[in-house]
Design an enzyme around this catalytic site. Structure first.
Site, PDB file in Angstrom:
ATOM      1  N   TYR A 184      33.757  35.653  46.510  1.00  0.00           N
ATOM      2  CA  TYR A 184      33.549  36.961  45.854  1.00  0.00           C
ATOM      3  C   TYR A 184      32.201  37.546  46.286  1.00  0.00           C
ATOM      4  CZ  TYR A 184      32.303  39.768  41.626  1.00  0.00           C
ATOM      5  OH  TYR A 184      31.883  40.722  40.742  1.00  0.00           O
TER       6      TYR A 184
ATOM      7  N   LYS B  62      31.356  40.956  48.201  1.00  0.00           N
ATOM      8  CA  LYS B  62      30.495  41.996  47.609  1.00  0.00           C
ATOM      9  C   LYS B  62      29.357  42.367  48.568  1.00  0.00           C
ATOM     10  CE  LYS B  62      32.497  42.660  43.563  1.00  0.00           C
ATOM     11  NZ  LYS B  62      33.108  43.959  43.203  1.00  0.00           N
TER      12      LYS B  62
HETATM   13  N1  LIG Z   1      32.182  41.744  34.423  1.00  0.00           N
HETATM   14  C1  LIG Z   1      31.059  41.433  35.071  1.00  0.00           C
HETATM   15  O1  LIG Z   1      30.216  40.670  34.584  1.00  0.00           O
HETATM   16  C2  LIG Z   1      30.786  42.037  36.437  1.00  0.00           C
HETATM   17  C3  LIG Z   1      29.547  41.770  37.038  1.00  0.00           C
HETATM   18  C4  LIG Z   1      29.260  42.313  38.285  1.00  0.00           C
HETATM   19  C5  LIG Z   1      30.217  43.124  38.903  1.00  0.00           C
HETATM   20  N2  LIG Z   1      31.409  43.354  38.289  1.00  0.00           N
HETATM   21  C6  LIG Z   1      32.369  44.197  39.000  1.00  0.00           C
HETATM   22  O2  LIG Z   1      32.814  45.235  38.157  1.00  0.00           O
HETATM   23  C7  LIG Z   1      34.168  45.570  38.493  1.00  0.00           C
HETATM   24  C8  LIG Z   1      35.054  45.459  37.263  1.00  0.00           C
HETATM   25  O3  LIG Z   1      34.931  44.159  36.723  1.00  0.00           O
HETATM   26  P1  LIG Z   1      35.680  43.746  35.358  1.00  0.00           P
HETATM   27  O4  LIG Z   1      34.919  42.638  34.791  1.00  0.00           O
HETATM   28  O5  LIG Z   1      35.923  44.965  34.520  1.00  0.00           O
HETATM   29  O6  LIG Z   1      37.067  43.191  35.952  1.00  0.00           O
HETATM   30  P2  LIG Z   1      38.494  42.986  35.259  1.00  0.00           P
HETATM   31  O7  LIG Z   1      39.076  41.774  35.867  1.00  0.00           O
HETATM   32  O8  LIG Z   1      38.381  43.065  33.780  1.00  0.00           O
HETATM   33  O9  LIG Z   1      39.304  44.266  35.750  1.00  0.00           O
HETATM   34  C9  LIG Z   1      39.673  44.422  37.088  1.00  0.00           C
HETATM   35  C10 LIG Z   1      40.908  45.294  37.142  1.00  0.00           C
HETATM   36  O10 LIG Z   1      41.289  45.378  38.522  1.00  0.00           O
HETATM   37  C11 LIG Z   1      42.694  45.214  38.615  1.00  0.00           C
HETATM   38  N3  LIG Z   1      43.029  44.627  39.901  1.00  0.00           N
HETATM   39  C12 LIG Z   1      42.763  43.360  40.320  1.00  0.00           C
HETATM   40  N4  LIG Z   1      43.254  43.158  41.543  1.00  0.00           N
HETATM   41  C13 LIG Z   1      43.822  44.320  41.935  1.00  0.00           C
HETATM   42  C14 LIG Z   1      44.510  44.727  43.085  1.00  0.00           C
HETATM   43  N5  LIG Z   1      44.717  43.878  44.095  1.00  0.00           N
HETATM   44  N6  LIG Z   1      44.958  46.013  43.187  1.00  0.00           N
HETATM   45  C15 LIG Z   1      44.757  46.886  42.157  1.00  0.00           C
HETATM   46  N7  LIG Z   1      44.129  46.540  41.006  1.00  0.00           N
HETATM   47  C16 LIG Z   1      43.680  45.266  40.890  1.00  0.00           C
HETATM   48  C17 LIG Z   1      43.054  44.271  37.461  1.00  0.00           C
HETATM   49  O11 LIG Z   1      44.435  44.406  37.101  1.00  0.00           O
HETATM   50  C18 LIG Z   1      42.105  44.722  36.366  1.00  0.00           C
HETATM   51  O12 LIG Z   1      42.665  45.721  35.540  1.00  0.00           O
HETATM   52  C19 LIG Z   1      34.571  44.621  39.617  1.00  0.00           C
HETATM   53  O13 LIG Z   1      34.331  45.234  40.859  1.00  0.00           O
HETATM   54  C20 LIG Z   1      33.629  43.449  39.415  1.00  0.00           C
HETATM   55  O14 LIG Z   1      33.438  42.713  40.598  1.00  0.00           O
HETATM   56  C21 LIG Z   1      31.717  42.826  37.083  1.00  0.00           C
END
Ligand SMILES: NC(=O)c1ccc[n+]([C@@H]2O[C@H](COP(=O)([O-])OP(=O)(O)OC[C@H]3O[C@@H](n4cnc5c(N)ncnc54)[C@H](O)[C@@H]3O)[C@@H](O)[C@H]2O)c1
Length: 264
Positions: free
Chosen positions: A154, A158
């Site tokens: 991941y 990123k």
């Molecule tokens: N939550 C954290 O702590 C955190 C920290 C740093 C970065 N991020 C980034 O923030 C963003 C959102 O994170 P989150 O925690 O809300 O994630 P999450 O897993 O809650 O939501 C991700 C969404 O993306 C959808 N998804 C996954 N694979 C897919 C695909 N192949 N095609 C279309 N849709 C797809 C899923 O169905 C889900 O609804 C991501 O880019 C994540 O890397 C999150």
């Protein structure tokens, strides 16, 4: 006039967590929002929330790992809402903890969803934005793309998104296209990784607060506000920026400093 009244946005992975929050915030600021999701039930739930709040949204089902699916979804969203002038690449996935435990399929899957999927969306939108005189792209990267915090496949993806952000900003600025990345630290969501961690330790978010100079992990709205700013005209001279939204995490090592400053 609302800040995003003239915005037609597409947010990937907007059926859950941070993506849903971004979509709701954009809609509240006047944008019409296409929700691109692989999980149709969750995506439609977001549509319901936006419409109940008086906003305009349209659902498109696609798995971002499929370049053809992405092209079709973007064409459908454009037909329904008009020319997309803001793309938010938010969809992501990780469940692979460390290199020692990494399987080859897991490495490929995470790079495919997180990096290749983001590229598919950018590749599909660029000709449309160019033809319409420009637009903005905001990529959700992570502090994991800048330092090592676990989840190596991941993290590598990123870091790739950060590089891709700079490529797009450099190559397409003359076409009126801005491209920026937001790098969140820990965000209080119930995605797969945090759900597992919370099952092990229900107080995980509170405990992590000590690593953040601001004393807490982020809420999804902290990320959504940064995205809405970078996607707006208020950021019209900002492109190629890699913006940590991390409560100061990358600024230093305050837990280490507390250890060696004895009077602390
Ligand atoms: N939550 C954290 O702590 C955190 C920290 C740093 C970065 N991020 C980034 O923030 C963003 C959102 O994170 P989150 O925690 O809300 O994630 P999450 O897993 O809650 O939501 C991700 C969404 O993306 C959808 N998804 C996954 N694979 C897919 C695909 N192949 N095609 C279309 N849709 C797809 C899923 O169905 C889900 O609804 C991501 O880019 C994540 O890397 C999150």
């Amino acid at each position: 006039m609302l800040r995003h009244e003239n915005t037609i946005a597409l947010v990937t992975g907007a059926g859950h967590g941070i993506g849903r929050c971004i979509a709701e915030q954009l809609a509240a600021e006047g944008a019409s929002v296409a929700i691109l999701e692989v999980d149709e039930d969750k995506g439609r739930e977001t549509i319901g929330l936006i419409e109940a709040a008086g906003g305009r949204a349209f659902f498109v089902k696609a798995d971002i790992t499929g370049a053809d699916q992405v092209e079709t979804a973007i064409a459908d969203a454009t037909e329904a809402l008009g020319a997309i002038n803001l793309l938010v690449n938010n969809a992501a996935f990780t469940d692979a903890g460390d290199l020692k435990g990494m399987s080859l399929p897991s490495w490929h899957r995470e790079v495919d969803i997180n990096l290749n999927g983001t590229y598919h969306c950018i590749r599909a939108i660029l000709p449309l934005m160019r033809a319409n005189g420009g637009g903005a792209i905001v990529n959700i990267a992570s502090v994991n793309g800048l330092r090592y915090f676990g989840n190596p496949s991941y993290s590598a993806a990123k870091a790739g998104i950060i590089s891709l952000t700079q490529s797009v900003a450099s190559e397409f600025g003359r076409d009126g296209i801005r491209c920026n990345a937001v790098c969140p630290g820990s965000v209080r969501t119930d995605n797969i990784t945090w759900t597992i961690r919370q099952q092990k330790d229900p107080k995980v978010f509170e405990k992590l607060g000590k690593w953040y100079p601001l004393g807490r992990v982020a809420e999804p709205t902290d990320i959504a506000r940064a995205v809405c700013f970078l996607g707006s005209q208020e950021a019209s001279y900002i492109s190629g920026a890699i913006l940590p939204v991390d409560g100061g995490l990358l600024a230093g090592m305050n837990v280490m400093i507390d250890e060696f400053i004895l009077e602390a």
